[in-house]
Design a protein around this motif. Sequence first.
Motif, PDB file in Angstrom:
ATOM      1  N   ALA A 240       0.820  -1.209   0.000  1.00  0.00           N
ATOM      2  CA  ALA A 240       0.000   0.000   0.000  1.00  0.00           C
ATOM      3  C   ALA A 240       0.853   1.258   0.000  1.00  0.00           C
ATOM      4  O   ALA A 240       0.347   2.362  -0.239  1.00  0.00           O
ATOM      5  N   LYS A 241       2.159   1.118   0.229  1.00  0.00           N
ATOM      6  CA  LYS A 241       3.064   2.268   0.245  1.00  0.00           C
ATOM      7  C   LYS A 241       3.510   2.688  -1.165  1.00  0.00           C
ATOM      8  O   LYS A 241       4.152   3.732  -1.315  1.00  0.00           O
ATOM      9  N   VAL A 242       3.204   1.862  -2.175  1.00  0.00           N
ATOM     10  CA  VAL A 242       3.684   2.149  -3.534  1.00  0.00           C
ATOM     11  C   VAL A 242       3.254   3.528  -4.034  1.00  0.00           C
ATOM     12  O   VAL A 242       4.087   4.291  -4.553  1.00  0.00           O
ATOM     13  N   PRO A 243       1.979   3.930  -3.928  1.00  0.00           N
ATOM     14  CA  PRO A 243       1.603   5.255  -4.441  1.00  0.00           C
ATOM     15  C   PRO A 243       2.405   6.386  -3.805  1.00  0.00           C
ATOM     16  O   PRO A 243       2.812   7.328  -4.493  1.00  0.00           O
ATOM     17  N   ASP A 244       2.638   6.299  -2.511  1.00  0.00           N
ATOM     18  CA  ASP A 244       3.377   7.363  -1.837  1.00  0.00           C
ATOM     19  C   ASP A 244       4.828   7.424  -2.294  1.00  0.00           C
ATOM     20  O   ASP A 244       5.408   8.505  -2.413  1.00  0.00           O
ATOM     21  N   ARG A 245       5.432   6.278  -2.575  1.00  0.00           N
ATOM     22  CA  ARG A 245       6.818   6.280  -3.058  1.00  0.00           C
ATOM     23  C   ARG A 245       6.897   6.813  -4.486  1.00  0.00           C
ATOM     24  O   ARG A 245       7.806   7.560  -4.833  1.00  0.00           O
ATOM     25  N   LEU A 246       5.928   6.428  -5.319  1.00  0.00           N
ATOM     26  CA  LEU A 246       5.904   6.959  -6.686  1.00  0.00           C
ATOM     27  C   LEU A 246       5.718   8.471  -6.678  1.00  0.00           C
ATOM     28  O   LEU A 246       6.273   9.187  -7.518  1.00  0.00           O
ATOM     29  N   ALA A 247       4.949   8.961  -5.707  1.00  0.00           N
ATOM     30  CA  ALA A 247       4.690  10.398  -5.624  1.00  0.00           C
ATOM     31  C   ALA A 247       5.968  11.199  -5.435  1.00  0.00           C
ATOM     32  O   ALA A 247       6.035  12.374  -5.804  1.00  0.00           O
ATOM     33  N   LEU A 248       6.998  10.572  -4.879  1.00  0.00           N
ATOM     34  CA  LEU A 248       8.265  11.265  -4.660  1.00  0.00           C
ATOM     35  C   LEU A 248       9.017  11.513  -5.962  1.00  0.00           C
ATOM     36  O   LEU A 248       9.901  12.378  -6.007  1.00  0.00           O
ATOM     37  N   HIS A 249       8.682  10.762  -7.027  1.00  0.00           N
ATOM     38  CA  HIS A 249       9.483  10.801  -8.253  1.00  0.00           C
ATOM     39  C   HIS A 249       8.731  11.288  -9.491  1.00  0.00           C
ATOM     40  O   HIS A 249       9.353  11.755 -10.445  1.00  0.00           O
ATOM     41  N   VAL A 250       7.415  11.156  -9.507  1.00  0.00           N
ATOM     42  CA  VAL A 250       6.680  11.347 -10.753  1.00  0.00           C
ATOM     43  C   VAL A 250       6.784  12.782 -11.265  1.00  0.00           C
ATOM     44  O   VAL A 250       6.937  13.016 -12.484  1.00  0.00           O
ATOM     45  N   GLU A 251       6.729  13.766 -10.389  1.00  0.00           N
ATOM     46  CA  GLU A 251       6.761  15.152 -10.831  1.00  0.00           C
ATOM     47  C   GLU A 251       8.117  15.504 -11.446  1.00  0.00           C
ATOM     48  O   GLU A 251       8.191  16.093 -12.533  1.00  0.00           O
ATOM     49  N   LYS A 252       9.198  15.129 -10.765  1.00  0.00           N
ATOM     50  CA  LYS A 252      10.541  15.460 -11.254  1.00  0.00           C
ATOM     51  C   LYS A 252      10.847  14.736 -12.557  1.00  0.00           C
ATOM     52  O   LYS A 252      11.366  15.329 -13.513  1.00  0.00           O
ATOM     53  N   ALA A 253      10.545  13.419 -12.606  1.00  0.00           N
ATOM     54  CA  ALA A 253      10.845  12.643 -13.815  1.00  0.00           C
ATOM     55  C   ALA A 253      10.083  13.182 -15.020  1.00  0.00           C
ATOM     56  O   ALA A 253      10.625  13.268 -16.130  1.00  0.00           O
ATOM     57  N   THR A 254       8.832  13.537 -14.817  1.00  0.00           N
ATOM     58  CA  THR A 254       8.022  14.063 -15.915  1.00  0.00           C
ATOM     59  C   THR A 254       8.520  15.432 -16.359  1.00  0.00           C
ATOM     60  O   THR A 254       8.615  15.718 -17.562  1.00  0.00           O
ATOM     61  N   ALA A 255       8.883  16.275 -15.391  1.00  0.00           N
ATOM     62  CA  ALA A 255       9.390  17.610 -15.726  1.00  0.00           C
ATOM     63  C   ALA A 255      10.703  17.532 -16.497  1.00  0.00           C
ATOM     64  O   ALA A 255      10.932  18.320 -17.428  1.00  0.00           O
ATOM     65  N   GLU A 256      11.569  16.592 -16.123  1.00  0.00           N
ATOM     66  CA  GLU A 256      12.840  16.458 -16.832  1.00  0.00           C
ATOM     67  C   GLU A 256      12.626  16.007 -18.275  1.00  0.00           C
ATOM     68  O   GLU A 256      13.280  16.498 -19.195  1.00  0.00           O
ATOM     69  N   LEU A 257      11.705  15.064 -18.479  1.00  0.00           N
ATOM     70  CA  LEU A 257      11.422  14.595 -19.838  1.00  0.00           C
ATOM     71  C   LEU A 257      10.846  15.726 -20.685  1.00  0.00           C
ATOM     72  O   LEU A 257      11.315  15.997 -21.803  1.00  0.00           O
ATOM     73  N   LEU A 258       9.840  16.404 -20.169  1.00  0.00           N
ATOM     74  CA  LEU A 258       9.179  17.449 -20.939  1.00  0.00           C
ATOM     75  C   LEU A 258      10.072  18.669 -21.122  1.00  0.00           C
ATOM     76  O   LEU A 258      10.072  19.301 -22.191  1.00  0.00           O
TER      77      LEU A 258
END
Length: 351
Positions: A240-258
């Motif tokens: 159940a901790k997976v969403p919270d861990r993904l939340a730490l990375h999704v914004e930065k990874a997406t911003a770097e790609l875009l």
Amino acid sequence: MRAAVLTGQGTAFPPPMGQQALWDDVFTRRYNGNRTARRIFLGCGVSTRHGAVDPRTEDISAWTTGARMRRYVTAAHPLGREAVVGALTDAGLHPADVGLFVVVSCTGYATPGLDIALATELGMPASTQRLLIGHMGCYAALPALSTATDYVRTRGRPAVVLCVELPSLHVQPFAPGAENDVEQIVAHALFGDAACALVLEPDVSGGLEVIDTEAVTDPSSASLMTWTVTDHGFRMSLSAKVPDRLALHVEKATAELLGRHGLGVEDIAGWAIHPGGPRIVSVVAEKLGLRADQTAATHEILDIRGNCSSATVPLVLQLIRRKGQLRPGDPVVAMAFGPGLTLWNVLLKAR
């Protein structure tokens, strides 16, 4: 550099299974009518999914891994064939045109594998290069797409990526106390079977051009999502901790790609987000500031197909393409998550 363009997709599914019927006929008994199990099972965003094995008519929970792998071969082959034929037809190509054939699966193994069997049966040339990607999990379609993109760009020949997943083969034995094993309840509630194939071609005018990729892996979270080979198939562990861990990375990874392409979240016309579960999608939407309509395709696939592991993001992409709302130049992001803990993004552009 040549462009690698997604021009065709094809799908195949075993028979459908209603989520409510699965609970009423099978899982309410196996989980002793547990309220928490019922809430998870009927509240996971899935109303229908598909199964090569329907637990209402066939209980394979005590089968050995060997027996499950033999069923995988017989069930995956026709589904993979139908998906590849559909994708080639959609692209207007023939098997003889294929230069690279990539097969992705984390739910079954055989050697010689589906890559050899299907390439031979469909009439792909003996010179067709083949790649089998196994056990990477739900995000595996995107590294496969990235690899096929590199091939198309450098060799100037079409490539086919096929994802075939049969999670229904891995229903686990139900031991005393199973109603308290939340991770297994989630696994038994979410996953569905599917095959989806994609065709990439060099320098064509229509379709979705693959522009760039971005991946991030958080090894400190490796234990939160696992897919372990046991004597009774493959056992899924999904914390159940997976969403919270993904939340730490999704914004930065997406911003770097875009950011490498002068884009922001507000510029993206289509979001093909892997429906790992409703909470994961909600967390991604919250971190990126996405509206409900921007995640609608993801929720629709979760509703009618379930989580089909590596085949799911291609299904969401196909739905976005079929809606016909993309204009030339519109950017699209495909995003998936899996063991590692890994997040993988692909930027595409409509042509």
